[in-house]
Design an enzyme around this catalytic site. Structure first.
Site, PDB file in Angstrom:
ATOM      1  N   ILE A  22     -75.826  -6.365  27.402  1.00 58.29           N
ATOM      2  CA  ILE A  22     -74.849  -7.704  27.484  1.00 58.29           C
ATOM      3  C   ILE A  22     -75.370  -8.451  27.569  1.00 58.29           C
ATOM      4  O   ILE A  22     -74.390  -9.657  28.050  1.00 58.29           O
ATOM      5  CB  ILE A  22     -73.966  -6.791  28.821  1.00 58.29           C
ATOM      6  CG1 ILE A  22     -75.126  -6.933  29.438  1.00 58.29           C
ATOM      7  CG2 ILE A  22     -73.157  -5.657  28.695  1.00 58.29           C
ATOM      8  CD1 ILE A  22     -73.803  -6.156  31.480  1.00 58.29           C
ATOM      9  N   GLY A  25     -82.329 -12.793  27.452  1.00 56.42           N
ATOM     10  CA  GLY A  25     -83.240 -14.339  28.275  1.00 56.42           C
ATOM     11  C   GLY A  25     -84.903 -14.369  27.945  1.00 56.42           C
ATOM     12  O   GLY A  25     -84.587 -13.412  27.036  1.00 56.42           O
ATOM     13  N   GLY A  26     -85.530 -15.234  28.565  1.00 57.70           N
ATOM     14  CA  GLY A  26     -86.581 -14.948  28.604  1.00 57.70           C
ATOM     15  C   GLY A  26     -87.355 -14.061  29.724  1.00 57.70           C
ATOM     16  O   GLY A  26     -88.749 -13.268  29.050  1.00 57.70           O
ATOM     17  N   ASP A 147     -86.838 -20.887  39.347  1.00 53.95           N
ATOM     18  CA  ASP A 147     -85.979 -21.427  37.434  1.00 53.95           C
ATOM     19  C   ASP A 147     -84.510 -21.322  38.729  1.00 53.95           C
ATOM     20  O   ASP A 147     -83.994 -20.856  37.849  1.00 53.95           O
ATOM     21  CB  ASP A 147     -86.810 -19.891  36.970  1.00 53.95           C
ATOM     22  CG  ASP A 147     -85.589 -20.145  35.133  1.00 53.95           C
ATOM     23  OD1 ASP A 147     -85.675 -21.640  35.069  1.00 53.95           O
ATOM     24  OD2 ASP A 147     -85.865 -19.966  34.895  1.00 53.95           O
TER      25      ASP A 147
END
Length: 300
Positions: A22, A25-26, A147
């Site tokens: 689902i 990312g990084g 982040d």
């Protein structure tokens, strides 16, 4: 590798059946599990960022600690999730680390895009206050997030007014035994984070301290209002040095930054960013004052 259908055994010997992918990312891929309240986040063990997350969950994100902090600070919600379990899985050639964490709803980035890339000022200020509360808790435990961005802010599945700041792969411990980390550059840490929102300290290779998270939140709020930062387009070219230099140019020109980005200068953001820029690397911010500034934008 597609993990769907695999059965993972966690550190408590519980088993989790991996469902569809689902999110990706990084810092890992996210899959549903056989329990709708949880998802599993997986990445190769060698990458290291999921170990950073695991350590942060186990050392800091204890429900009892969060609840006690909320009571002592008279704050209703701290937007940090907890880790249900963790473990390792070995395929033929690669060993993977996984975390079982709370399942949430859509991220703020999707909400903003659905609203023509712009939110009302009142909404932005309320979101800013929620994130401020959350990073205050982190900071008082000696950690920065590193982040903050819309795709790392996620709505609760049920209560859409509750927001969570997720993805702890770049958390930094800036305080240890009551001592702040020294102001020393580490070339290996330069430009960490999402380039558009990376704080200036991080561009230079310093550990992100409290002021860095607050700086990033300021950039984010400009974007959430529909602004385009002077370095947004440059960020897409991955020219880290030019992005850093452009940010530095606006440190003492907050009004110009806002006018360039938004074509107007919201009083609350002018005050907020100016106050962030006045902080020293080691300084503990006056979070109440920052909250007060943003709250003015909620009512006026």
């Amino acid at each position: 590798m597609n993990f769907q259908g695999l059965v993972l055994t966690d550190n408590c010997k519980n088993q989790w059946v991996v469902g569809p992918l689902i999110g990706k990312g990084g810092f890992g891929s996210i899959y549903t599990t056989n329990d709708n309240n949880y998802v599993v986040k997986i990445e190769p063990k060698a990458n290291g960022s999921l170990f950073t997350e695991q350590a942060f969950y186990t050392r800091v994100l204890k429900p009892s600690v969060i609840e006690e902090w909320k009571k002592s600070h008279n704050i209703k919600h701290v937007g940090l999730i907890t880790c249900k379990a963790f473990g390792l899985y070995k395929s033929i050639n690669v060993e993977y680390r996984f975390l079982v964490i709370n399942r949430l709803g859509v991220d703020l980035d999707a909400v903003i895009r659905a609203n023509n890339n712009r939110l009302p000022k009142r909404s932005v200020m309320l979101i800013g206050i929620e994130i401020l509360n959350t990073i205050q808790f982190m900071h008082e435990q000696g950690y920065s997030h590193g982040d903050i961005k819309a795709s790392n802010i996620v709505l609760d599945q049920i209560d859409k007014n509750k927001l969570y700041l997720v993805d702890y792969g770049l958390v930094s411990k800036f305080m240890s035994n009551g001592e702040h980390v020294p102001f020393i550059r580490n070339p290996n840490k330069m430009d960490n984070g999402t380039l558009e929102f990376t704080p200036i300290d991080s561009h230079k290779g310093y550990v992100v301290s409290r002021r860095g998270d607050l700086e990033t939140l300021g950039y984010c709020m400009i974007r959430w209002l529909g602004g385009i930062l002077p370095w947004t387009k440059i960020s897409e070219t991955k020219n880290c040095a030019l992005v850093s230099a452009t940010k530095q140019k606006y440190v003492n020109n907050t009004a110009t930054l806002l006018m360039t980005s938004l074509q107007y200068a919201p009083r609350e953001l002018l005050q907020y960013i100016t106050m962030v820029n006045s902080l020293t690397y080691f300084e503990e911010p006056n979070y109440d004052e920052f909250r007060h500034i943003l709250m003015q934008g909620v009512y006026y």
